[in-house]
Design an enzyme around this catalytic site. Structure first.
Site, PDB file in Angstrom:
ATOM      1  N   HIS A 109       4.923  -1.944  -5.351  1.00 52.04           N
ATOM      2  CA  HIS A 109       5.041  -3.135  -4.496  1.00 52.04           C
ATOM      3  C   HIS A 109       5.793  -4.254  -5.239  1.00 52.04           C
ATOM      4  O   HIS A 109       5.915  -5.357  -4.729  1.00 52.04           O
ATOM      5  CB  HIS A 109       3.659  -3.687  -4.129  1.00 52.04           C
ATOM      6  CG  HIS A 109       2.839  -2.797  -3.232  1.00 52.04           C
ATOM      7  ND1 HIS A 109       3.339  -2.190  -2.114  1.00 52.04           N
ATOM      8  CD2 HIS A 109       1.529  -2.439  -3.299  1.00 52.04           C
ATOM      9  CE1 HIS A 109       2.383  -1.490  -1.524  1.00 52.04           C
ATOM     10  NE2 HIS A 109       1.275  -1.622  -2.227  1.00 52.04           N
ATOM     11  N   ARG A 131       7.991  -4.302   7.423  1.00 51.91           N
ATOM     12  CA  ARG A 131       7.496  -4.208   8.790  1.00 51.91           C
ATOM     13  C   ARG A 131       7.441  -5.594   9.398  1.00 51.91           C
ATOM     14  O   ARG A 131       7.356  -6.592   8.657  1.00 51.91           O
ATOM     15  CB  ARG A 131       6.078  -3.638   8.691  1.00 51.91           C
ATOM     16  CG  ARG A 131       5.396  -3.321   9.982  1.00 51.91           C
ATOM     17  CD  ARG A 131       3.986  -2.821   9.707  1.00 51.91           C
ATOM     18  NE  ARG A 131       3.391  -2.234  10.890  1.00 51.91           N
ATOM     19  CZ  ARG A 131       2.135  -1.811  10.959  1.00 51.91           C
ATOM     20  NH1 ARG A 131       1.347  -1.903   9.889  1.00 51.91           N
ATOM     21  NH2 ARG A 131       1.673  -1.291  12.063  1.00 51.91           N
ATOM     22  N   TYR A 195       9.616  -0.294   9.471  1.00 50.90           N
ATOM     23  CA  TYR A 195       8.588   0.540  10.094  1.00 50.90           C
ATOM     24  C   TYR A 195       8.900   0.786  11.568  1.00 50.90           C
ATOM     25  O   TYR A 195       8.823   1.915  12.054  1.00 50.90           O
ATOM     26  CB  TYR A 195       7.238  -0.166   9.944  1.00 50.90           C
ATOM     27  CG  TYR A 195       6.025   0.607  10.421  1.00 50.90           C
ATOM     28  CD1 TYR A 195       5.373   1.497   9.573  1.00 50.90           C
ATOM     29  CD2 TYR A 195       5.525   0.428  11.715  1.00 50.90           C
ATOM     30  CE1 TYR A 195       4.246   2.201  10.000  1.00 50.90           C
ATOM     31  CE2 TYR A 195       4.401   1.119  12.148  1.00 50.90           C
ATOM     32  CZ  TYR A 195       3.759   1.997  11.284  1.00 50.90           C
ATOM     33  OH  TYR A 195       2.650   2.690  11.711  1.00 50.90           O
ATOM     34  N   LYS A 262      -4.258   2.491  12.981  1.00 54.24           N
ATOM     35  CA  LYS A 262      -3.739   2.694  14.325  1.00 54.24           C
ATOM     36  C   LYS A 262      -2.310   3.239  14.309  1.00 54.24           C
ATOM     37  O   LYS A 262      -1.938   4.050  15.132  1.00 54.24           O
ATOM     38  CB  LYS A 262      -3.780   1.359  15.073  1.00 54.24           C
ATOM     39  CG  LYS A 262      -4.232   1.493  16.502  1.00 54.24           C
ATOM     40  CD  LYS A 262      -4.589   0.142  17.082  1.00 54.24           C
ATOM     41  CE  LYS A 262      -4.981   0.318  18.542  1.00 54.24           C
ATOM     42  NZ  LYS A 262      -5.279  -0.965  19.179  1.00 54.24           N
TER      43      LYS A 262
HETATM   44  P1  A3P Z   1      -2.035  -0.288  10.958  1.00 52.58           P
HETATM   45  O1  A3P Z   1      -3.070  -1.025  10.191  1.00 52.58           O
HETATM   46  O2  A3P Z   1      -1.219  -1.188  11.839  1.00 52.58           O
HETATM   47  O3  A3P Z   1      -2.563   0.878  11.711  1.00 52.58           O
HETATM   48  P2  A3P Z   1       0.520   1.037   4.027  1.00 52.58           P
HETATM   49  O4  A3P Z   1       0.642   2.503   3.972  1.00 52.58           O
HETATM   50  O5  A3P Z   1       1.736   0.320   3.510  1.00 52.58           O
HETATM   51  O6  A3P Z   1      -0.744   0.543   3.422  1.00 52.58           O
HETATM   52  O7  A3P Z   1       0.512   0.626   5.580  1.00 52.58           O
HETATM   53  C1  A3P Z   1      -0.594   0.927   6.369  1.00 52.58           C
HETATM   54  C2  A3P Z   1      -0.179   0.950   7.812  1.00 52.58           C
HETATM   55  O8  A3P Z   1       0.590   2.140   8.074  1.00 52.58           O
HETATM   56  C3  A3P Z   1      -1.378   1.024   8.724  1.00 52.58           C
HETATM   57  O9  A3P Z   1      -0.981   0.332   9.922  1.00 52.58           O
HETATM   58  C4  A3P Z   1      -1.520   2.517   8.935  1.00 52.58           C
HETATM   59  O10 A3P Z   1      -2.264   2.870  10.080  1.00 52.58           O
HETATM   60  C5  A3P Z   1      -0.072   2.945   9.047  1.00 52.58           C
HETATM   61  N1  A3P Z   1       0.155   4.359   8.706  1.00 52.58           N
HETATM   62  C6  A3P Z   1      -0.459   5.093   7.761  1.00 52.58           C
HETATM   63  N2  A3P Z   1       0.009   6.353   7.752  1.00 52.58           N
HETATM   64  C7  A3P Z   1       0.958   6.421   8.715  1.00 52.58           C
HETATM   65  C8  A3P Z   1       1.799   7.479   9.196  1.00 52.58           C
HETATM   66  N3  A3P Z   1       1.743   8.700   8.682  1.00 52.58           N
HETATM   67  N4  A3P Z   1       2.659   7.187  10.207  1.00 52.58           N
HETATM   68  C9  A3P Z   1       2.712   5.943  10.744  1.00 52.58           C
HETATM   69  N5  A3P Z   1       1.930   4.906  10.335  1.00 52.58           N
HETATM   70  C10 A3P Z   1       1.072   5.134   9.327  1.00 52.58           C
END
Ligand code: A3P
Length: 299
Positions: A109, A131, A195, A262
């Site tokens: 990050h 995103r 995203y 989600k």
């Molecule tokens: P939401 O909280 O809106 O559902 P990160 O991986 O950077 O921590 O981001 C987490 C976000 O990505 C969460 O969003 C999560 O649900 C979503 N996410 C995790 N795996 C995913 C996948 N395989 N495809 C799409 N979105 C995904």
């Protein structure tokens, strides 16, 4: 209790990251074949890490049903969440990294200006994802509350802090603009993804990432459904429902299951008041106007 953040090289870091980031800057030795998955937290890190790994390693599993992302009992077969080291998160493991099979994939990050010199000077590649701030704030707020029930911030307070730039790895604007500018100046070095765009046309972006990483899909792979396979293996439903992702923790004791909530574009409408919409829209206008960077906020 809100998380303590420290300002370090113009960005706010969770206090327990500082040591790891300094180690990363001081000791990380990039190889030309390395791929760095750089992200804003809660912007699709988990998804992009899995996609990148699957794209780079597709030859290893294309002939078998035992996809490494689906099993969990050897170094190469670990599940996506552990699969890729968050380099800014490691304390004393830097020496182990040289033994990882190439091409190595790392997550971070850390904002562009603070990346280790060797990443900037070697030929390694950076894939970056961010995103739209509306959905990112909701995702961040819910993730923080779940992981730390003592987190007493309301979503309004989270929004206020986000707009001031005082969130982990923030100001997020500066984070995004740093990689954005670099991707324009140096398109072979940094691939800048959003995203929302991946959600809209994942097929296109899987091909785009493969091309960027100098391993485009062959016609044969395309006709054999390799791309669809990768998309499916890395899909939200598939990853969320993997047994290995349902329990246990990763990194700094984050519950794995909370990384899958989600996975949609536009869920923020269920959380934002008109005043919040106005505040964030104004701030985005102020911070991003003229940069050419903009976001879709609905599906
Ligand atoms: P939401 O909280 O809106 O559902 P990160 O991986 O950077 O921590 O981001 C987490 C976000 O990505 C969460 O969003 C999560 O649900 C979503 N996410 C995790 N795996 C995913 C996948 N395989 N495809 C799409 N979105 C995904």
């Amino acid at each position: 209790i809100a998380q303590h953040l420290y300002l370090f090289q113009d960005f706010w870091y969770p206090s327990n990251f500082i040591e790891g980031v300094i180690n990363f800057q001081k000791h990380f030795q990039a190889k030309d074949s390395d791929v760095i998955v750089a992200t804003v937290p809660k912007s699709g890190t988990t998804w992009l890490k899995a996609l990148t790994f699957a794209i780079l390693n597709r030859q290893r599993f294309s002939s078998s049903h035992n996809h490494p992302l689906l099993t969990s009992n050897s170094h190469e077969l670990v599940p996506p969440l552990e699969l890729i080291f968050h380099v800014d998160n490691i304390q004393d493991k830097l020496s182990d990294l040289s033994n990882i099979t190439e091409p190595r994939v790392f997550g971070t990050h850390v904002p562009f200006p603070s990346l280790p010199k060797s990443i900037k000077e070697s030929n390694c590649k950076i894939v970056y994802i961010c995103r739209n701030p509306f959905d990112t704030i909701v995702s961040l707020w819910i993730f923080a509350n779940k992981n730390n029930p003592l987190n007493e911030l309301t979503i309004e307070e989270t929004l206020e802090k986000y707009c001031k730039g005082i969130v982990g790895f923030g100001p997020t604007w500066e984070h995004m603009l740093g990689y954005w500018k670099e991707s324009i100046a140096n398109p072979n070095k940094v691939l800048f993804l959003k995203y929302e765009e991946l959600k809209e046309d994942i097929n296109f972006y899987v091909k785009r990432v493969a091309e960027f990483l100098d391993c485009p899909f062959t016609e044969e792979e395309e006709s054999n459904g390799v791309i669809e396979n990768i998309i499916n293996l890395c899909s939200f439903e598939k990853m969320k429902n993997l047994e290995v992702n349902k329990s246990g923790t990763v990194g700094r004791k984050y519950e794995k299951k909370y990384f899958f909530r989600k996975g949609e574009v536009g869920d923020w409408v269920n959380y934002f008041s008109p005043a919040m919409i106005e505040k964030l829209s104004k701030t985005m206008e102020e911070k991003l106007s003229g940069s050419g960077l903009s976001f879709k906020t609905s599906p």
